[in-house]
Design a protein around this motif. Structure first.
Motif, PDB file in Angstrom:
ATOM      1  N   GLY A 231       0.843  -1.190   0.000  1.00 52.59           N
ATOM      2  CA  GLY A 231       0.000   0.000   0.000  1.00 52.59           C
ATOM      3  C   GLY A 231       0.877   1.238   0.000  1.00 52.59           C
ATOM      4  N   LEU A 232       0.412   2.290  -0.647  1.00 52.19           N
ATOM      5  CA  LEU A 232       1.211   3.515  -0.789  1.00 52.19           C
ATOM      6  C   LEU A 232       0.286   4.716  -0.686  1.00 52.19           C
ATOM      7  CD1 LEU A 232       4.027   4.170  -3.359  1.00 52.19           C
ATOM      8  CD2 LEU A 232       2.135   5.771  -3.193  1.00 52.19           C
ATOM      9  N   GLN A 233       0.714   5.730   0.039  1.00 51.04           N
ATOM     10  CA  GLN A 233      -0.004   7.001   0.059  1.00 51.04           C
ATOM     11  C   GLN A 233       0.986   8.136  -0.158  1.00 51.04           C
ATOM     12  OE1 GLN A 233      -1.943   7.370   3.863  1.00 51.04           O
ATOM     13  NE2 GLN A 233      -0.065   7.925   4.942  1.00 51.04           N
ATOM     14  N   SER A 234       0.546   9.149  -0.896  1.00 54.73           N
ATOM     15  CA  SER A 234       1.446  10.252  -1.225  1.00 54.73           C
ATOM     16  C   SER A 234       0.638  11.524  -1.434  1.00 54.73           C
ATOM     17  CB  SER A 234       2.263   9.921  -2.479  1.00 54.73           C
ATOM     18  OG  SER A 234       1.404   9.577  -3.549  1.00 54.73           O
ATOM     19  N   ARG A 235       1.336  12.626  -1.429  1.00 56.36           N
ATOM     20  CA  ARG A 235       0.684  13.924  -1.640  1.00 56.36           C
ATOM     21  C   ARG A 235       1.653  14.879  -2.319  1.00 56.36           C
ATOM     22  NH1 ARG A 235       2.720  17.815   1.382  1.00 56.36           N
ATOM     23  NH2 ARG A 235       3.862  17.302   3.305  1.00 56.36           N
ATOM     24  N   ASN A 236       1.103  15.808  -3.070  1.00 56.43           N
ATOM     25  CA  ASN A 236       1.845  16.926  -3.649  1.00 56.43           C
ATOM     26  C   ASN A 236       1.175  18.219  -3.227  1.00 56.43           C
ATOM     27  OD1 ASN A 236       2.672  14.659  -5.734  1.00 56.43           O
ATOM     28  ND2 ASN A 236       4.070  16.373  -6.054  1.00 56.43           N
ATOM     29  N   ASP A 237       1.957  19.190  -2.781  1.00 60.32           N
ATOM     30  CA  ASP A 237       1.414  20.492  -2.419  1.00 60.32           C
ATOM     31  C   ASP A 237       1.051  21.286  -3.669  1.00 60.32           C
ATOM     32  OD1 ASP A 237       1.848  19.845   0.207  1.00 60.32           O
ATOM     33  OD2 ASP A 237       3.715  21.004   0.391  1.00 60.32           O
ATOM     34  N   ALA A 238       0.172  22.276  -3.489  1.00 61.83           N
ATOM     35  CA  ALA A 238      -0.174  23.173  -4.590  1.00 61.83           C
ATOM     36  C   ALA A 238       1.059  23.983  -4.999  1.00 61.83           C
ATOM     37  CB  ALA A 238      -1.297  24.106  -4.170  1.00 61.83           C
ATOM     38  N   VAL A 239       1.212  24.178  -6.308  1.00 64.30           N
ATOM     39  CA  VAL A 239       2.312  24.964  -6.854  1.00 64.30           C
ATOM     40  C   VAL A 239       1.732  25.977  -7.840  1.00 64.30           C
ATOM     41  CG1 VAL A 239       4.457  24.926  -8.170  1.00 64.30           C
ATOM     42  CG2 VAL A 239       3.939  23.050  -6.602  1.00 64.30           C
ATOM     43  N   ALA A 240       1.937  27.268  -7.547  1.00 59.58           N
ATOM     44  CA  ALA A 240       1.405  28.343  -8.393  1.00 59.58           C
ATOM     45  C   ALA A 240      -0.108  28.136  -8.549  1.00 59.58           C
ATOM     46  CB  ALA A 240       2.136  28.377  -9.728  1.00 59.58           C
ATOM     47  N   ASN A 241      -0.605  27.993  -9.798  1.00 60.92           N
ATOM     48  CA  ASN A 241      -2.037  27.830 -10.010  1.00 60.92           C
ATOM     49  C   ASN A 241      -2.458  26.373 -10.196  1.00 60.92           C
ATOM     50  OD1 ASN A 241      -0.847  27.406 -12.456  1.00 60.92           O
ATOM     51  ND2 ASN A 241      -1.879  29.079 -13.538  1.00 60.92           N
ATOM     52  N   ILE A 242      -1.570  25.426  -9.883  1.00 60.24           N
ATOM     53  CA  ILE A 242      -1.890  23.996  -9.950  1.00 60.24           C
ATOM     54  C   ILE A 242      -2.240  23.508  -8.545  1.00 60.24           C
ATOM     55  CG2 ILE A 242      -1.099  21.708 -10.617  1.00 60.24           C
ATOM     56  CD1 ILE A 242      -1.337  23.674 -12.934  1.00 60.24           C
ATOM     57  N   PRO A 243      -3.463  23.037  -8.317  1.00 58.94           N
ATOM     58  CA  PRO A 243      -3.845  22.613  -6.967  1.00 58.94           C
ATOM     59  C   PRO A 243      -3.104  21.356  -6.525  1.00 58.94           C
ATOM     60  CG  PRO A 243      -5.582  22.087  -8.539  1.00 58.94           C
ATOM     61  CD  PRO A 243      -4.571  22.909  -9.278  1.00 58.94           C
ATOM     62  N   GLY A 244      -3.007  21.173  -5.217  1.00 57.67           N
ATOM     63  CA  GLY A 244      -2.372  19.987  -4.666  1.00 57.67           C
ATOM     64  C   GLY A 244      -3.292  18.781  -4.740  1.00 57.67           C
ATOM     65  N   ASP A 245      -2.744  17.601  -4.406  1.00 57.20           N
ATOM     66  CA  ASP A 245      -3.528  16.376  -4.488  1.00 57.20           C
ATOM     67  C   ASP A 245      -3.062  15.382  -3.433  1.00 57.20           C
ATOM     68  OD1 ASP A 245      -1.040  15.789  -5.795  1.00 57.20           O
ATOM     69  OD2 ASP A 245      -1.955  13.979  -6.594  1.00 57.20           O
ATOM     70  N   LYS A 246      -3.887  14.349  -3.228  1.00 60.15           N
ATOM     71  CA  LYS A 246      -3.544  13.202  -2.393  1.00 60.15           C
ATOM     72  C   LYS A 246      -3.851  11.941  -3.178  1.00 60.15           C
ATOM     73  CE  LYS A 246      -4.304  15.388   2.107  1.00 60.15           C
ATOM     74  NZ  LYS A 246      -5.053  15.320   3.397  1.00 60.15           N
ATOM     75  N   ARG A 247      -2.988  10.920  -3.010  1.00 59.76           N
ATOM     76  CA  ARG A 247      -3.148   9.675  -3.768  1.00 59.76           C
ATOM     77  C   ARG A 247      -2.998   8.481  -2.829  1.00 59.76           C
ATOM     78  NH1 ARG A 247       0.488  12.832  -6.402  1.00 59.76           N
ATOM     79  NH2 ARG A 247       2.254  11.499  -5.856  1.00 59.76           N
ATOM     80  N   HIS A 248      -3.796   7.462  -3.078  1.00 58.00           N
ATOM     81  CA  HIS A 248      -3.718   6.211  -2.329  1.00 58.00           C
ATOM     82  C   HIS A 248      -3.654   5.060  -3.325  1.00 58.00           C
ATOM     83  CE1 HIS A 248      -5.468   9.012   0.621  1.00 58.00           C
ATOM     84  NE2 HIS A 248      -4.885   8.258   1.542  1.00 58.00           N
ATOM     85  N   SER A 249      -2.640   4.208  -3.170  1.00 54.94           N
ATOM     86  CA  SER A 249      -2.423   3.100  -4.102  1.00 54.94           C
ATOM     87  C   SER A 249      -2.386   1.786  -3.350  1.00 54.94           C
ATOM     88  CB  SER A 249      -1.094   3.278  -4.864  1.00 54.94           C
ATOM     89  OG  SER A 249      -1.042   4.516  -5.531  1.00 54.94           O
ATOM     90  N   ALA A 250      -2.837   0.729  -4.031  1.00 53.81           N
ATOM     91  CA  ALA A 250      -2.713  -0.637  -3.537  1.00 53.81           C
ATOM     92  C   ALA A 250      -2.264  -1.492  -4.708  1.00 53.81           C
ATOM     93  CB  ALA A 250      -4.033  -1.144  -2.973  1.00 53.81           C
ATOM     94  N   GLY A 251      -1.344  -2.432  -4.444  1.00 55.56           N
ATOM     95  CA  GLY A 251      -0.816  -3.227  -5.547  1.00 55.56           C
ATOM     96  C   GLY A 251      -0.246  -4.548  -5.090  1.00 55.56           C
TER      97      GLY A 251
END
Length: 381
Positions: free
Chosen positions: A120-140
């Motif tokens: 299982g994997l979880q990750s995030r990217n912060d917002a940069v300029a006018n691109i909003p941030g996100d959160k991701r959850h993976s299973a494999g």
């Protein structure tokens, strides 16, 4: 005389009424003309209504999908080889001369290996300029097979299947990234030195849903992933402890096909997007094992400092798939140059041919965080 005057007035009244009505009508026409001229002048002075403009958030999900490809691809590259050749962790399987202190004992080393794991994997990217941030959850899940083709050369093949959910908070967007990766890896060992490498090819199916003023805008499209890794390590045996310094480089390339959203208010048209990255790294591993009754426990930890030496994320033009709006040029965010990656593994030998293991990994850099864990079983014979 009176009768004569009255008759003249009666005769003249219709004509006078007609003259009065004509004057009123003329004045009404003149008033309408003046009102029209006034409105025309006001309209000429008012600025024209500005057309709608595409907003960068319409491309947030596809940018997040490429981030997911880099995250999953990096993890698979570093784990697809099973951390080197078949003599790595050979002590867990009873080899009398594992790594270092001379050549491995080829008569006792295992010839084949097979492994499978879930993660299982979880990750995030912060917002940069006018691109909003996100959160991701993976299973494999991963399955692989390896063999010792000569006393010093190991080859491995494996497959990784993962499912990722993408969430973008502002405005609300959801996406799915289903990735299948195929990997080939190998290692050449001479004494304490090991040169290993891996290549990866991935194929992805993507879908997204973005809230709009008149309902969701949805899309489905495909993507791909390519990657490569080279790693040089030196094994230092210290009794039951070991130190393994490493240096190397990795390369990843992610691609998504063009697509057009369907439904909603002002659906977006997004062109093909390709992002590539090259990094170098330096780090090391420390490990130790303990004998416990008739079994063995092995624990290790690693860390590496990574430096992005090349990153290509060209801008692209976001346009409307339906309706009229001004195109918007989008610049995908670039990764922070320096990052740190670390992890730990615990293994338990359950027989002379099998071990159970659990791992934890973290990748950290400016504006990005990823953590993953896995459990698996490996067989060698």
């Amino acid at each position: 005389m009176l009768a004569s005057s009255t008759s003249w007035y009666v005769l003249q009244s219709p004509q006078r009424s007609f003259e009065v009505s004509g004057k009123i009508f003329s004045r009404f026409v003149i008033a309408l003309a003046l009102l029209g001229a006034t409105l025309t002048a006001v309209g000429a002075q008012s600025p024209p209504r500005a057309p709608l403009m595409m907003t960068p958030d319409a491309a947030a999900t596809v940018i997040s999908a490429n981030f997911a490809a880099f995250d999953l691809g990096t993890r698979y590259l570093y784990n697809s080889s099973g951390q080197g050749g078949l003599t790595d962790l050979a002590h867990v399987f009873g080899a009398p001369n594992p790594n270092g202190g001379g050549a491995s004992d080829s008569l006792n080393d295992p010839r084949y290996r097979a492994w499978t794991e879930g993660y299982g994997l979880q990750s995030r990217n912060d917002a940069v300029a006018n691109i909003p941030g996100d959160k991701r959850h993976s299973a494999g899940a991963v399955a692989g097979f390896g063999m010792l083709v000569s006393p010093a050369i190991t080859l491995n093949a494996s497959i990784d299947q993962s499912h990722t959910k993408i969430n973008v908070a502002q405005p609300p967007q959801q996406g799915q990234y289903d990735l299948t990766q195929f990997g080939m890896s190998g290692a050449i060992q001479t004494g304490p030195w090991t040169l290993s490498g891996a290549i990866v090819r991935g194929m992805a199916e993507l879908s997204s849903s973005r809230d709009s003023l008149s309902g969701p805008s949805t899309a489905s499209y495909n993507g791909g992933l390519w990657g490569g890794l080279a790693d040089l390590s030196y094994y230092v045996a210290l009794g039951r402890m070991r130190l393994v310094p490493r240096v190397g480089a990795d390369w990843l390339r992610s691609h998504t096909d063009p697509y057009a959203e369907q439904g909603g208010f002002l659906p977006a048209s997004v062109p093909a997007l390709t992002i590539s990255r090259t990094r170098i790294f330096v780090g090391g591993e420390i490990g130790q094992f303990w004998m416990l009754y008739k079994t063995m426990i092995d624990v290790s930890a690693y860390g590496r400092l990574v430096d992005v030496v090349s990153y290509s994320a060209p801008p692209f033009v976001l346009g409307p798939a339906a309706g009229i709006a001004i195109n918007q040029t989008i610049q995908p965010p670039t990764e922070a140059r320096l990052g740190y990656e670390m992890g730990a593994t615990a293994s338990l030998r359950i027989s002379s041919m099998a071990r159970l293991y659990a791992t934890y990994e973290a990748r950290l850099r400016g504006g990005f965080e990823s953590q993953s864990g896995s459990v698996g079983i490996e067989f060698r014979w």
